[in-house]
Design an enzyme around this catalytic site. Sequence first.
Site, PDB file in Angstrom:
ATOM      1  N   LYS A  33       1.071  -8.179  13.290  1.00 22.56           N
ATOM      2  CA  LYS A  33       0.095  -7.085  13.192  1.00 22.56           C
ATOM      3  C   LYS A  33      -0.490  -6.636  14.534  1.00 22.56           C
ATOM      4  O   LYS A  33      -1.519  -5.954  14.579  1.00 22.56           O
ATOM      5  CB  LYS A  33      -1.069  -7.438  12.225  1.00 22.56           C
ATOM      6  CG  LYS A  33      -0.667  -8.040  10.904  1.00 22.56           C
ATOM      7  CD  LYS A  33       0.550  -7.434  10.276  1.00 22.56           C
ATOM      8  CE  LYS A  33       0.373  -6.023   9.779  1.00 22.56           C
ATOM      9  NZ  LYS A  33       1.701  -5.514   9.249  1.00 22.56           N
ATOM     10  N   ALA A  34       0.181  -6.990  15.614  1.00 24.92           N
ATOM     11  CA  ALA A  34      -0.353  -6.651  16.941  1.00 24.92           C
ATOM     12  C   ALA A  34       0.132  -5.295  17.449  1.00 24.92           C
ATOM     13  O   ALA A  34      -0.294  -4.852  18.520  1.00 24.92           O
ATOM     14  CB  ALA A  34       0.046  -7.732  17.939  1.00 24.92           C
ATOM     15  N   THR A  53       5.652  -2.673  15.605  1.00 23.65           N
ATOM     16  CA  THR A  53       6.402  -1.488  15.184  1.00 23.65           C
ATOM     17  C   THR A  53       6.163  -0.347  16.163  1.00 23.65           C
ATOM     18  O   THR A  53       7.088   0.406  16.498  1.00 23.65           O
ATOM     19  CB  THR A  53       5.950  -1.086  13.760  1.00 23.65           C
ATOM     20  OG1 THR A  53       5.845  -2.275  12.973  1.00 23.65           O
ATOM     21  CG2 THR A  53       6.937  -0.132  13.127  1.00 23.65           C
ATOM     22  N   TRP A  54       4.949  -0.241  16.628  1.00 24.95           N
ATOM     23  CA  TRP A  54       4.580   0.813  17.575  1.00 24.95           C
ATOM     24  C   TRP A  54       5.416   0.681  18.852  1.00 24.95           C
ATOM     25  O   TRP A  54       6.075   1.618  19.292  1.00 24.95           O
ATOM     26  CB  TRP A  54       3.081   0.687  17.872  1.00 24.95           C
ATOM     27  CG  TRP A  54       2.432   1.860  18.530  1.00 24.95           C
ATOM     28  CD1 TRP A  54       3.035   3.031  18.922  1.00 24.95           C
ATOM     29  CD2 TRP A  54       1.045   1.981  18.859  1.00 24.95           C
ATOM     30  NE1 TRP A  54       2.101   3.861  19.464  1.00 24.95           N
ATOM     31  CE2 TRP A  54       0.877   3.249  19.446  1.00 24.95           C
ATOM     32  CE3 TRP A  54      -0.065   1.143  18.722  1.00 24.95           C
ATOM     33  CZ2 TRP A  54      -0.376   3.697  19.892  1.00 24.95           C
ATOM     34  CZ3 TRP A  54      -1.302   1.594  19.160  1.00 24.95           C
ATOM     35  CH2 TRP A  54      -1.459   2.852  19.740  1.00 24.95           C
ATOM     36  N   HIS A  91       8.362 -12.838  15.884  1.00 28.04           N
ATOM     37  CA  HIS A  91       6.963 -13.293  15.803  1.00 28.04           C
ATOM     38  C   HIS A  91       6.878 -14.770  16.197  1.00 28.04           C
ATOM     39  O   HIS A  91       5.839 -15.414  15.992  1.00 28.04           O
ATOM     40  CB  HIS A  91       6.431 -13.157  14.371  1.00 28.04           C
ATOM     41  CG  HIS A  91       6.156 -11.744  13.934  1.00 28.04           C
ATOM     42  ND1 HIS A  91       5.557 -10.815  14.741  1.00 28.04           N
ATOM     43  CD2 HIS A  91       6.378 -11.131  12.750  1.00 28.04           C
ATOM     44  CE1 HIS A  91       5.432  -9.670  14.077  1.00 28.04           C
ATOM     45  NE2 HIS A  91       5.927  -9.836  12.876  1.00 28.04           N
ATOM     46  N   SER A 137      -6.044  -6.693   9.761  1.00 36.57           N
ATOM     47  CA  SER A 137      -4.754  -6.065   9.497  1.00 36.57           C
ATOM     48  C   SER A 137      -3.839  -7.019   8.716  1.00 36.57           C
ATOM     49  O   SER A 137      -3.154  -6.620   7.761  1.00 36.57           O
ATOM     50  CB  SER A 137      -4.103  -5.669  10.826  1.00 36.57           C
ATOM     51  OG  SER A 137      -2.888  -5.005  10.608  1.00 36.57           O
ATOM     52  N   TYR A 161      -2.673  -4.165  22.396  1.00 35.83           N
ATOM     53  CA  TYR A 161      -2.813  -3.071  21.417  1.00 35.83           C
ATOM     54  C   TYR A 161      -3.977  -2.149  21.814  1.00 35.83           C
ATOM     55  O   TYR A 161      -3.870  -0.929  21.737  1.00 35.83           O
ATOM     56  CB  TYR A 161      -3.059  -3.690  20.033  1.00 35.83           C
ATOM     57  CG  TYR A 161      -3.214  -2.716  18.900  1.00 35.83           C
ATOM     58  CD1 TYR A 161      -2.110  -2.309  18.153  1.00 35.83           C
ATOM     59  CD2 TYR A 161      -4.466  -2.213  18.548  1.00 35.83           C
ATOM     60  CE1 TYR A 161      -2.243  -1.415  17.099  1.00 35.83           C
ATOM     61  CE2 TYR A 161      -4.608  -1.324  17.495  1.00 35.83           C
ATOM     62  CZ  TYR A 161      -3.504  -0.928  16.773  1.00 35.83           C
ATOM     63  OH  TYR A 161      -3.648  -0.048  15.719  1.00 35.83           O
ATOM     64  N   PHE A 217      -0.039   7.559  15.637  1.00 34.82           N
ATOM     65  CA  PHE A 217      -0.228   6.908  14.334  1.00 34.82           C
ATOM     66  C   PHE A 217       0.165   7.866  13.201  1.00 34.82           C
ATOM     67  O   PHE A 217       0.924   7.497  12.300  1.00 34.82           O
ATOM     68  CB  PHE A 217      -1.691   6.460  14.182  1.00 34.82           C
ATOM     69  CG  PHE A 217      -1.970   5.795  12.867  1.00 34.82           C
ATOM     70  CD1 PHE A 217      -1.678   4.458  12.681  1.00 34.82           C
ATOM     71  CD2 PHE A 217      -2.505   6.518  11.806  1.00 34.82           C
ATOM     72  CE1 PHE A 217      -1.915   3.832  11.455  1.00 34.82           C
ATOM     73  CE2 PHE A 217      -2.740   5.911  10.577  1.00 34.82           C
ATOM     74  CZ  PHE A 217      -2.451   4.561  10.411  1.00 34.82           C
ATOM     75  N   MET A 256       3.960   8.416  13.013  1.00 38.71           N
ATOM     76  CA  MET A 256       4.682   7.232  12.519  1.00 38.71           C
ATOM     77  C   MET A 256       4.380   6.977  11.046  1.00 38.71           C
ATOM     78  O   MET A 256       5.225   6.517  10.297  1.00 38.71           O
ATOM     79  CB  MET A 256       4.345   6.003  13.366  1.00 38.71           C
ATOM     80  CG  MET A 256       5.062   6.023  14.714  1.00 38.71           C
ATOM     81  SD  MET A 256       4.726   4.561  15.729  1.00 38.71           S
ATOM     82  CE  MET A 256       5.427   3.238  14.732  1.00 38.71           C
TER      83      MET A 256
HETATM   84  S1  PPS Z   1       4.223  -6.465  11.715  1.00 37.68           S
HETATM   85  O1  PPS Z   1       4.307  -6.524  10.230  1.00 37.68           O
HETATM   86  O2  PPS Z   1       3.720  -7.721  12.263  1.00 37.68           O
HETATM   87  O3  PPS Z   1       5.482  -6.064  12.347  1.00 37.68           O
HETATM   88  O4  PPS Z   1       3.119  -5.350  11.989  1.00 37.68           O
HETATM   89  P1  PPS Z   1       2.856  -4.632  13.403  1.00 37.68           P
HETATM   90  O5  PPS Z   1       3.743  -3.470  13.536  1.00 37.68           O
HETATM   91  O6  PPS Z   1       2.799  -5.625  14.496  1.00 37.68           O
HETATM   92  O7  PPS Z   1       1.360  -4.128  13.219  1.00 37.68           O
HETATM   93  C1  PPS Z   1       0.943  -3.186  12.236  1.00 37.68           C
HETATM   94  C2  PPS Z   1      -0.394  -2.629  12.694  1.00 37.68           C
HETATM   95  O8  PPS Z   1      -0.154  -1.735  13.804  1.00 37.68           O
HETATM   96  C3  PPS Z   1      -0.665  -0.454  13.459  1.00 37.68           C
HETATM   97  N1  PPS Z   1       0.145   0.603  14.070  1.00 37.68           N
HETATM   98  C4  PPS Z   1      -0.371   1.550  14.861  1.00 37.68           C
HETATM   99  N2  PPS Z   1      -1.630   1.750  15.302  1.00 37.68           N
HETATM  100  C5  PPS Z   1      -1.844   2.851  16.082  1.00 37.68           C
HETATM  101  N3  PPS Z   1      -0.875   3.736  16.426  1.00 37.68           N
HETATM  102  C6  PPS Z   1       0.399   3.560  16.000  1.00 37.68           C
HETATM  103  N4  PPS Z   1       1.344   4.443  16.344  1.00 37.68           N
HETATM  104  C7  PPS Z   1       0.700   2.416  15.188  1.00 37.68           C
HETATM  105  N5  PPS Z   1       1.822   1.946  14.596  1.00 37.68           N
HETATM  106  C8  PPS Z   1       1.453   0.834  13.913  1.00 37.68           C
HETATM  107  C9  PPS Z   1      -0.587  -0.431  11.928  1.00 37.68           C
HETATM  108  O9  PPS Z   1      -1.377   0.612  11.406  1.00 37.68           O
HETATM  109  C10 PPS Z   1      -1.105  -1.825  11.615  1.00 37.68           C
HETATM  110  O10 PPS Z   1      -2.493  -1.957  11.924  1.00 37.68           O
HETATM  111  P2  PPS Z   1      -3.694  -1.718  10.864  1.00 37.68           P
HETATM  112  O11 PPS Z   1      -4.951  -2.149  11.570  1.00 37.68           O
HETATM  113  O12 PPS Z   1      -3.405  -2.570   9.669  1.00 37.68           O
HETATM  114  O13 PPS Z   1      -3.702  -0.253  10.557  1.00 37.68           O
END
Ligand code: PPS
Length: 298
Positions: free
Chosen positions: A64-65, A68-69, A126, A156, A198, A234, A237
């Site tokens: 959740k860090a 994906t971003w 991870h 998250s 992040y 965000f 995506m």
């Molecule tokens: S995982 O399942 O571990 O692979 O998840 P991960 O991708 O590491 O983390 C998901 C959180 O990242 C947020 N996220 C973003 N935030 C801002 N901008 C962009 N572009 C973006 N892409 C992913 C996603 O919303 C999850 O955070 P939370 O706080 O739950 O919204």
Amino acid sequence: MQHYSMTPSTFDQDLDMSQMELPPRPTLFDFHGVSMIKHVTENWDSIQNFKARPDDILIATYPKAGTTWVSYILDLLYFGQTFPERQASIPIHERVPFLEISAPSRPSGKDLADQLPTTPRLIKTHLPVQFVPKSFWEQNSRIIYVARNAKDSAVSYFHFNRMNITQPEPVVFGSWYDHVNGWWEKKQTYSNLHYMFYEDLIEDCGREIDRLCSFLGLSPSAEEKERVTNGVTFDNMKANKMTNYSSVPVMNHRVSPFMRKGKVGDWKNHFTVAQDEPFEEDYKQKMKNPTLKFRTEV
Ligand code: PPS
């Protein structure tokens, strides 16, 4: 650079999980001192023997860090222009395989990584630093570690656990503290590791992309950089079926969307003052290294 020939995902629709027969959540167990589930340990020898290449790029995070971003930023930087069709047909979790995952009736992350036809191969993990297959260190592969503050990570992860039935109670991959500190220490001796936050991405995504490019030796044109920065917001995506995880059967986005809020400081909506005080006390005990600093607001 080779052509990307992977077939499109078989799960290309929004799934109604309430209609499906779902397996029980996996149980958490102690695995060499880290809480893990069988989905990430079952293939252990094969994962440990993974043959990394010098040009591989490993994206490592505690869950959740912002995995994906950053995965999508790198994917666009490397392949956005060369293989635009890839953006429309292959979900991000197949373009950037999750190395240690092995779920029933799906190819394991390790097999997907082995079969990646791209150069470089972008690979997600991870794993805590001590579990990373040794070939990554031997090959001096580039590694990008993304860290997120403990409170927003907890919030998250909490919501992710609600919507993803492969998540055990409470959380897999062990302690957040051990993870972020273990990778921070590794950075002191392994120079091909870019440690990023992040909160910095939220503050100024363009600046963080510049830093990533400088680490990776990339120099995109201003127009290309603009395209990447715009693609990875965000909202974009969240609306993009290839990056919002809507095609993954074990996730129920009606419970909580994978692209949930994407903010720094959402913890304030979840932690009461009575919870925050002992949390801060415990945090001080566990975060002894003054050089590793997190921001819980931007
Ligand atoms: S995982 O399942 O571990 O692979 O998840 P991960 O991708 O590491 O983390 C998901 C959180 O990242 C947020 N996220 C973003 N935030 C801002 N901008 C962009 N572009 C973006 N892409 C992913 C996603 O919303 C999850 O955070 P939370 O706080 O739950 O919204």
